[in-house]
Motif scaffolding. Sequence first.
Motif, PDB file in Angstrom:
ATOM      1  N   ILE A 131       1.123  -1.091  -0.080  1.00 23.52           N
ATOM      2  CA  ILE A 131      -0.020  -0.055  -0.709  1.00 23.52           C
ATOM      3  C   ILE A 131       0.885   0.945  -0.159  1.00 23.52           C
ATOM      4  N   ALA A 132       0.132   2.409  -0.492  1.00 21.12           N
ATOM      5  CA  ALA A 132       0.922   4.006  -0.366  1.00 21.12           C
ATOM      6  C   ALA A 132       0.080   4.568   0.463  1.00 21.12           C
ATOM      7  N   ASN A 133       1.130   4.869   1.427  1.00 24.37           N
ATOM      8  CA  ASN A 133       1.312   5.052   2.944  1.00 24.37           C
ATOM      9  C   ASN A 133       0.110   6.925   3.288  1.00 24.37           C
ATOM     10  N   ASN A 134      -0.677   7.410   3.922  1.00 21.01           N
ATOM     11  CA  ASN A 134      -1.266   8.582   4.215  1.00 21.01           C
ATOM     12  C   ASN A 134      -0.050   9.154   4.970  1.00 21.01           C
ATOM     13  N   PRO A 135      -0.457  10.208   5.494  1.00 22.82           N
ATOM     14  CA  PRO A 135       0.857  10.758   6.250  1.00 22.82           C
ATOM     15  C   PRO A 135       0.911  10.897   7.555  1.00 22.82           C
ATOM     16  N   SER A 136      -0.405  10.383   7.749  1.00 23.02           N
ATOM     17  CA  SER A 136      -1.394  10.371   8.442  1.00 23.02           C
ATOM     18  C   SER A 136      -0.631   9.107   9.567  1.00 23.02           C
ATOM     19  N   CYS A 137      -0.042   7.314   8.585  1.00 20.26           N
ATOM     20  CA  CYS A 137       0.603   6.400   9.359  1.00 20.26           C
ATOM     21  C   CYS A 137       2.325   6.811   9.359  1.00 20.26           C
ATOM     22  N   GLY A 138       2.359   7.724   9.427  1.00 16.20           N
ATOM     23  CA  GLY A 138       3.246   8.522   8.907  1.00 16.20           C
ATOM     24  C   GLY A 138       5.195   7.775   8.158  1.00 16.20           C
ATOM     25  N   ALA A 139       4.499   7.424   6.883  1.00 16.57           N
ATOM     26  CA  ALA A 139       5.579   6.545   6.066  1.00 16.57           C
ATOM     27  C   ALA A 139       6.217   8.239   6.265  1.00 16.57           C
ATOM     28  N   GLN A 140       7.524   7.564   6.284  1.00 18.80           N
ATOM     29  CA  GLN A 140       8.164   8.969   5.262  1.00 18.80           C
ATOM     30  C   GLN A 140       9.500   8.639   4.648  1.00 18.80           C
ATOM     31  N   ILE A 141      10.679   9.001   4.197  1.00 20.20           N
ATOM     32  CA  ILE A 141      11.574   8.774   2.824  1.00 20.20           C
ATOM     33  C   ILE A 141      13.048   9.202   4.143  1.00 20.20           C
ATOM     34  N   TYR A 142      13.632   7.828   3.828  1.00 22.63           N
ATOM     35  CA  TYR A 142      14.790   7.903   4.496  1.00 22.63           C
ATOM     36  C   TYR A 142      15.950   8.131   3.732  1.00 22.63           C
ATOM     37  N   VAL A 143      17.062   8.073   3.936  1.00 18.85           N
ATOM     38  CA  VAL A 143      18.521   7.955   3.698  1.00 18.85           C
ATOM     39  C   VAL A 143      19.607   7.050   3.849  1.00 18.85           C
ATOM     40  N   VAL A 144      20.093   5.798   4.051  1.00 14.74           N
ATOM     41  CA  VAL A 144      21.356   5.506   4.644  1.00 14.74           C
ATOM     42  C   VAL A 144      22.924   5.113   3.708  1.00 14.74           C
ATOM     43  N   THR A 145      24.075   5.190   4.349  1.00 10.95           N
ATOM     44  CA  THR A 145      24.849   4.878   4.484  1.00 10.95           C
ATOM     45  C   THR A 145      25.030   3.370   3.949  1.00 10.95           C
ATOM     46  N   VAL A 146      25.073   2.652   2.132  1.00 10.91           N
ATOM     47  CA  VAL A 146      25.489   1.164   2.736  1.00 10.91           C
ATOM     48  C   VAL A 146      26.566   0.341   3.694  1.00 10.91           C
ATOM     49  N   ASP A 147      27.466   0.168   3.306  1.00 11.44           N
ATOM     50  CA  ASP A 147      28.448   0.189   4.158  1.00 11.44           C
ATOM     51  C   ASP A 147      28.994   0.278   4.812  1.00 11.44           C
ATOM     52  N   GLY A 148      29.051  -0.071   6.471  1.00 13.04           N
ATOM     53  CA  GLY A 148      29.711   0.612   7.662  1.00 13.04           C
ATOM     54  C   GLY A 148      27.467   1.470   8.167  1.00 13.04           C
ATOM     55  N   PRO A 149      27.777   1.336   9.133  1.00 14.98           N
ATOM     56  CA  PRO A 149      26.521   1.571  10.609  1.00 14.98           C
ATOM     57  C   PRO A 149      26.507   2.754  10.524  1.00 14.98           C
ATOM     58  N   THR A 150      24.779   4.021   9.978  1.00 22.59           N
ATOM     59  CA  THR A 150      25.420   5.205  10.452  1.00 22.59           C
ATOM     60  C   THR A 150      23.236   4.895  10.668  1.00 22.59           C
ATOM     61  N   ARG A 151      23.482   6.170  11.184  1.00 23.33           N
ATOM     62  CA  ARG A 151      22.000   6.616  11.502  1.00 23.33           C
ATOM     63  C   ARG A 151      21.178   6.986  10.268  1.00 23.33           C
ATOM     64  N   PRO A 152      20.028   6.485   9.892  1.00 20.64           N
ATOM     65  CA  PRO A 152      18.932   7.167   8.593  1.00 20.64           C
ATOM     66  C   PRO A 152      18.511   8.512   8.882  1.00 20.64           C
ATOM     67  N   VAL A 153      18.941   8.910   7.118  1.00 16.40           N
ATOM     68  CA  VAL A 153      18.172  10.594   8.222  1.00 16.40           C
ATOM     69  C   VAL A 153      16.803  10.469   6.820  1.00 16.40           C
ATOM     70  N   ARG A 154      16.593  11.142   7.919  1.00 16.65           N
ATOM     71  CA  ARG A 154      14.401  11.640   7.204  1.00 16.65           C
ATOM     72  C   ARG A 154      15.347  12.688   6.272  1.00 16.65           C
ATOM     73  N   ILE A 155      14.710  12.459   4.907  1.00 16.04           N
ATOM     74  CA  ILE A 155      14.883  14.012   3.734  1.00 16.04           C
ATOM     75  C   ILE A 155      13.552  14.526   3.540  1.00 16.04           C
ATOM     76  N   THR A 156      12.229  13.589   3.483  1.00 19.42           N
ATOM     77  CA  THR A 156      11.031  13.941   3.808  1.00 19.42           C
ATOM     78  C   THR A 156      10.242  15.018   4.636  1.00 19.42           C
ATOM     79  N   ASP A 157       9.178  16.056   4.296  1.00 23.78           N
ATOM     80  CA  ASP A 157       9.084  16.591   5.940  1.00 23.78           C
ATOM     81  C   ASP A 157       7.552  16.026   5.808  1.00 23.78           C
ATOM     82  N   GLY A 158       7.404  16.609   6.591  1.00 25.95           N
ATOM     83  CA  GLY A 158       5.843  16.316   7.907  1.00 25.95           C
ATOM     84  C   GLY A 158       4.494  15.520   6.561  1.00 25.95           C
TER      85      GLY A 158
END
Length: 351
Positions: free
Chosen positions: A161-188
């Motif tokens: 399914i595609a999510n409504n904003p109320s469901c909390g779906a957001q786009i993040y970016v993470v580095t593939v090799d090496g542990p990093t915290r994902p960074v959110r790039i979409t707004d509310g």
Amino acid sequence: MRIRKSLLLRLSLALLTSIALFSAGTPFSSASSTANFKHTVQRAFDDAQTIIGRTTAGGRIAFVESGQIYVINADGSDLTQITNTPSWVFNSHPTFSPDGTRIAYSKYDTGLSEIIVVNADGSNPQSVTSNHFTYDSEPAWSPDGQQIAFVRGYDPTADGIANNPSCGAQIYVVTVDGPTRPVRITDGFGGTDPSWSPDGTHIAFVSARYDNFDIFTVTADGDQIEQITQTPENEAEPTYSPSGTEIAFARGYAHTTLSCGFAHTGLAYSSYIPGSDIYRMSIDGSNLTRVTYTENNFDPTWSPDGSALAFISFRDDQVQLFVFDQFHKNEYSITSTPGEKSSPSWSRIGR
């Protein structure tokens, strides 16, 4: 191989005939003779292409069938199963790395999902997000292969399914090799269906911030968001062409209350809502072109050279992987097994 040898032989004979006829005619300096020669050569090439009647782009296509990931050649040969997980595990949204050596996908297990990266043959699985609290799905590689954009939010993987904003779906970016915290790039307002531009500067995505689902782009750092489509219809699954000049997508999904959004990617065919078709447009939303006309078509992905589009189609009570060859304006299926298909990804590395 026989087909290719026949094509080359026929093309060679046509070219030799053209040269012989041209040599017997007027001098090379004649503009009309030159034009006739070019026309004859083009006709010979077109005729040779018609022998195959299919895309010659090559490459491999990853897709999902009944919760497992498979890879197949673009001509329909060499079907290979990549995952072999228990029936309660649902694997989805496979996507090739830019160099074609790895595949990222979403693994849904015991109520949660995470992003996994494996070698193209299915070996050496590695968890990228290791998420134990929410749902991660729909990975998209950056052009340099160093990062993955993905959706974090309410389970879009298992239900498709595609999510409504109320469901909390957001786009993040993470580095593939090496542990990093994902960074959110979409707004509310949230987003799903990320696709990274070939130059690495933008990510296309889908959001329902204005009542229905439209296509947007966001800069890779999340600073700027731009709306690309503004229609009363629901659009989803944008994907950049290899040249970065076009976006293919699906349009025509029925807006429905299904868990937390509307039906689109990866649904079981028994729940599939018909109506969607594949379209192309320039990256600014202009030059809209409809690609398919049979409805029930979704999940487009470009061939390595941009000459063809693969997609999922529901026809004759089956969900199969199809290819649209733009040279012939021709559609054909490259799978025939009865399992439900979804989420194709065409490797950018041709054979």
